[in-house]
Design a protein around this motif. Structure first.
Motif, PDB file in Angstrom:
ATOM      1  N   GLU A   8     -18.742  -4.930  11.577  1.00 53.60           N
ATOM      2  CA  GLU A   8     -18.822  -6.056  11.050  1.00 53.60           C
ATOM      3  C   GLU A   8     -17.884  -7.057  11.566  1.00 53.60           C
ATOM      4  N   LEU A   9     -16.955  -7.040  12.022  1.00 53.47           N
ATOM      5  CA  LEU A   9     -16.112  -7.996  12.934  1.00 53.47           C
ATOM      6  C   LEU A   9     -16.776  -7.950  14.342  1.00 53.47           C
ATOM      7  N   GLN A  10     -17.062  -7.045  14.867  1.00 49.81           N
ATOM      8  CA  GLN A  10     -17.581  -6.980  16.293  1.00 49.81           C
ATOM      9  C   GLN A  10     -18.795  -7.932  16.324  1.00 49.81           C
ATOM     10  N   ARG A  11     -19.808  -7.766  15.262  1.00 48.63           N
ATOM     11  CA  ARG A  11     -20.962  -8.711  15.640  1.00 48.63           C
ATOM     12  C   ARG A  11     -20.557  -9.942  15.140  1.00 48.63           C
ATOM     13  N   PHE A  12     -19.598 -10.425  14.267  1.00 43.97           N
ATOM     14  CA  PHE A  12     -19.208 -11.752  13.810  1.00 43.97           C
ATOM     15  C   PHE A  12     -18.407 -12.397  15.012  1.00 43.97           C
ATOM     16  N   TYR A  64      -8.566 -10.881   8.514  1.00 43.83           N
ATOM     17  CA  TYR A  64      -9.591 -10.129   8.207  1.00 43.83           C
ATOM     18  C   TYR A  64      -9.262  -8.643   8.092  1.00 43.83           C
ATOM     19  N   LEU A  65      -9.395  -7.970   6.941  1.00 47.41           N
ATOM     20  CA  LEU A  65      -9.226  -6.534   6.690  1.00 47.41           C
ATOM     21  C   LEU A  65     -10.476  -5.921   6.540  1.00 47.41           C
ATOM     22  N   ARG A  66     -11.179  -5.026   7.359  1.00 49.70           N
ATOM     23  CA  ARG A  66     -12.135  -4.244   6.956  1.00 49.70           C
ATOM     24  C   ARG A  66     -11.827  -3.311   5.690  1.00 49.70           C
ATOM     25  N   ASP A  67     -10.646  -2.726   5.820  1.00 45.01           N
ATOM     26  CA  ASP A  67     -10.472  -1.846   4.527  1.00 45.01           C
ATOM     27  C   ASP A  67      -9.473  -2.189   3.454  1.00 45.01           C
ATOM     28  N   SER A  68      -9.305  -1.870   2.269  1.00 45.46           N
ATOM     29  CA  SER A  68      -8.249  -2.324   1.482  1.00 45.46           C
ATOM     30  C   SER A  68      -6.799  -1.949   2.036  1.00 45.46           C
ATOM     31  N   VAL A  69      -5.915  -2.636   1.424  1.00 47.07           N
ATOM     32  CA  VAL A  69      -4.371  -2.177   1.702  1.00 47.07           C
ATOM     33  C   VAL A  69      -4.293  -0.902   1.087  1.00 47.07           C
ATOM     34  N   PRO A  70      -3.629   0.161   1.811  1.00 40.91           N
ATOM     35  CA  PRO A  70      -3.416   1.292   1.235  1.00 40.91           C
ATOM     36  C   PRO A  70      -2.264   1.017   0.250  1.00 40.91           C
ATOM     37  N   TYR A  71      -2.231   2.066  -0.802  1.00 37.41           N
ATOM     38  CA  TYR A  71      -1.113   1.577  -1.891  1.00 37.41           C
ATOM     39  C   TYR A  71       0.241   1.698  -1.542  1.00 37.41           C
ATOM     40  N   GLN A  72       0.631   2.545  -0.258  1.00 37.13           N
ATOM     41  CA  GLN A  72       1.888   2.445   0.383  1.00 37.13           C
ATOM     42  C   GLN A  72       2.354   0.957   0.861  1.00 37.13           C
ATOM     43  N   TYR A  73       1.521   0.342   0.917  1.00 35.58           N
ATOM     44  CA  TYR A  73       1.892  -1.115   1.656  1.00 35.58           C
ATOM     45  C   TYR A  73       1.505  -2.137   0.823  1.00 35.58           C
ATOM     46  N   GLU A  74       1.383  -1.920  -0.649  1.00 33.59           N
ATOM     47  CA  GLU A  74       0.940  -2.909  -1.722  1.00 33.59           C
ATOM     48  C   GLU A  74       2.079  -3.775  -1.934  1.00 33.59           C
ATOM     49  N   PHE A  75       3.527  -3.351  -1.579  1.00 41.13           N
ATOM     50  CA  PHE A  75       4.569  -4.164  -1.851  1.00 41.13           C
ATOM     51  C   PHE A  75       4.780  -5.152  -0.682  1.00 41.13           C
ATOM     52  N   LEU A  76       3.962  -5.202   0.306  1.00 40.66           N
ATOM     53  CA  LEU A  76       4.232  -6.021   1.510  1.00 40.66           C
ATOM     54  C   LEU A  76       3.661  -7.606   1.059  1.00 40.66           C
ATOM     55  N   PRO A  77       4.675  -8.544   1.134  1.00 44.27           N
ATOM     56  CA  PRO A  77       4.051  -9.968   0.999  1.00 44.27           C
ATOM     57  C   PRO A  77       3.045 -10.406   1.686  1.00 44.27           C
ATOM     58  N   LYS A  78       1.743 -10.746   1.068  1.00 44.00           N
ATOM     59  CA  LYS A  78       0.412 -10.670   1.499  1.00 44.00           C
ATOM     60  C   LYS A  78      -0.062 -12.134   1.520  1.00 44.00           C
ATOM     61  N   PRO A  79      -0.480 -12.665   2.604  1.00 45.24           N
ATOM     62  CA  PRO A  79      -1.082 -13.822   2.704  1.00 45.24           C
ATOM     63  C   PRO A  79      -2.189 -14.096   1.665  1.00 45.24           C
ATOM     64  N   ARG A  80      -2.520 -15.490   1.111  1.00 49.56           N
ATOM     65  CA  ARG A  80      -3.596 -15.687   0.181  1.00 49.56           C
ATOM     66  C   ARG A  80      -4.736 -15.459   0.931  1.00 49.56           C
ATOM     67  N   THR A  81      -4.998 -15.785   2.024  1.00 47.12           N
ATOM     68  CA  THR A  81      -6.017 -16.248   2.741  1.00 47.12           C
ATOM     69  C   THR A  81      -6.304 -14.614   3.609  1.00 47.12           C
ATOM     70  N   VAL A  82      -6.844 -13.486   2.761  1.00 46.73           N
ATOM     71  CA  VAL A  82      -7.247 -12.258   3.363  1.00 46.73           C
ATOM     72  C   VAL A  82      -8.759 -12.238   2.971  1.00 46.73           C
ATOM     73  N   LEU A  83      -9.614 -11.629   3.870  1.00 54.10           N
ATOM     74  CA  LEU A  83     -11.018 -11.813   3.898  1.00 54.10           C
ATOM     75  C   LEU A  83     -11.552 -10.355   4.157  1.00 54.10           C
ATOM     76  N   GLY A  84     -12.479 -10.011   3.454  1.00 55.26           N
ATOM     77  CA  GLY A  84     -13.085  -8.734   3.665  1.00 55.26           C
ATOM     78  C   GLY A  84     -14.735  -8.716   4.363  1.00 55.26           C
ATOM     79  N   PRO A  85     -15.286  -7.829   4.662  1.00 52.22           N
ATOM     80  CA  PRO A  85     -16.300  -7.770   5.604  1.00 52.22           C
ATOM     81  C   PRO A  85     -17.554  -8.715   4.813  1.00 52.22           C
ATOM     82  N   THR A  86     -17.625  -9.060   3.587  1.00 48.15           N
ATOM     83  CA  THR A  86     -18.395  -9.939   2.793  1.00 48.15           C
ATOM     84  C   THR A  86     -18.234 -11.379   3.105  1.00 48.15           C
TER      85      THR A  86
END
Ligand code: 5GP
Ligand code: MN
Length: 316
Positions: free
Chosen positions: A94-98, A48-70
């Motif tokens: 959002e996550l505190q409530r969930f 779960y990421l509340r915020d998007s990935v900053p451009y500096q870290y876009e090169f990181l291998p990212k799992p397909r299962t990333v969730l946002g607040p919605t």
């Protein structure tokens, strides 16, 4: 302690991994590598990421299962892992409530961690959360894939200021060495993070540098960015990453303070030190937290007043 995580992972099937808002390299690298590791163990995992990935870290291998607040709708998780997060306010509302009363594993290296989990794996001498996670992954006997290695390497590398800050220990080097043996190319990581800024970031830096001041006989350097500067250069908070570290490079400076505007009369402060002041304690006095040499907090009030209050609170 690590055995308890192993039992939890063995017994469960579905895990949610979260980290702090405004994620940095340690937050993202730790969360992503744990997700890949759980997948290697044939478990379902989401980040779960509340915020998007900053451009500096876009090169990181990212799992397909990333969730946002919605995407936080159904809670069928066996446990939550919360990584690199000193207190629950930092996971976002959002996550505190969930989260409800789901079993929470808190893995962190902040001095100010509030031990909010049912299981708390805390070590404020660790260079990074990824360093603690490395020990856990070894205990879980999970093979380190290249995807995991890039994430762990980046986490350790960025939280130690490229293996330069006082938190850089022998284990940080040996983890980096092992990750290189597992396929990480250090120059690729370094250029992904440090040689990938859009021009607008430098436009913002120009405006910020015009606000640079020194105080307390040159031992404190301050710099700020207002909403107007962000608007003028079409930039946002991600473009300020590294500004406070730049300030610290000045000779004689013991503490660097960078402030950015986050509301009409609200400012986010980032502080970096070289060992002479406990900045975690300063940040805590404003309701924030962090480490002795790297801490942050939010202050309320007009810019001049906020800066003055912060400057006065830094005991130099
Ligand atoms: P940064 O200046 O990069 O935002 O944060 C420096 C360090 O202080 C990081 O370890 C970060 O997690 C921590 N930190 C920053 N802001 C806050 C805050 O508002 N609360 C707490 N507890 N920690 C913070
Ligand atoms: Mn960290």
């Amino acid at each position: 302690m690590h055995q308890r995580v192993k039992d939890l992972v063995d017994r469960g099937d579905r895990f949610l991994i979260a980290t702090h808002i405004d994620p940095d390299g340690d937050a993202l690298g730790s969360a992503f590598s744990l997700c890949f590791a759980l997948n290697e163990l044939h478990k379902e995992a989401w980040v779960y990421l509340r915020d998007s990935v900053p451009y500096q870290y876009e090169f990181l291998p990212k799992p397909r299962t990333v969730l946002g607040p919605t995407d936080l709708t159904r809670n069928g998780f066996d446990a939550f892992f919360i990584l690199d997060c000193g207190d629950l306010r930092r996971i976002g509302d959002e996550l505190q409530r969930f989260r409800g009363n789901c079993f929470t594993v808190n893995i962190d290296h902040h001095d100010t961690n509030e031990a909010f989990g049912q299981l708390n794996i805390l070590d404020d001498r660790a260079s990074s959360t990824a360093e603690i996670l490395y020990g856990i992954l070894k205990a879980l006997d999970v093979p380190f894939t290249r995807e995991m290695a890039v994430n762990i390497y980046t986490a350790v590398f960025t939280d130690t200021g490229s293996l330069r800050y006082p938190n850089t220990n022998a284990l940080a080097f040996s983890i980096c060495q092992e990750m290189v043996q597992r396929g990480v190319v250090p120059s690729e990581v370094a250029s992904g993070i440090y040689e990938n800024h859009p021009k607008a970031r430098f436009d913002l830096l120009c405006l910020a540098l015009a606000t640079l001041r020194t105080h307390k006989n040159g031992r404190l350097a301050t710099m700020h960015v207002t909403k107007e500067m962000f608007d003028k250069t079409r930039t946002s908070k991600e473009h300020t990453e590294g500004f406070v570290e730049d300030l610290k490079e000045m000779r004689g400076v013991e503490v660097a303070l960078f402030v950015r505007q986050i509301g009409p009369t609200r400012f986010k402060a980032s502080m970096r030190g070289k060992g002479s002041v406990d900045l975690a304690a300063v940040a805590r006095s404003f309701g924030g937290g962090g480490h002795k040499n790297a801490a942050g907090c939010t202050v309320e009030g007009p810019l001049r007043q906020s800066l003055k209050t912060l400057i006065e609170a830094i005991p130099l």
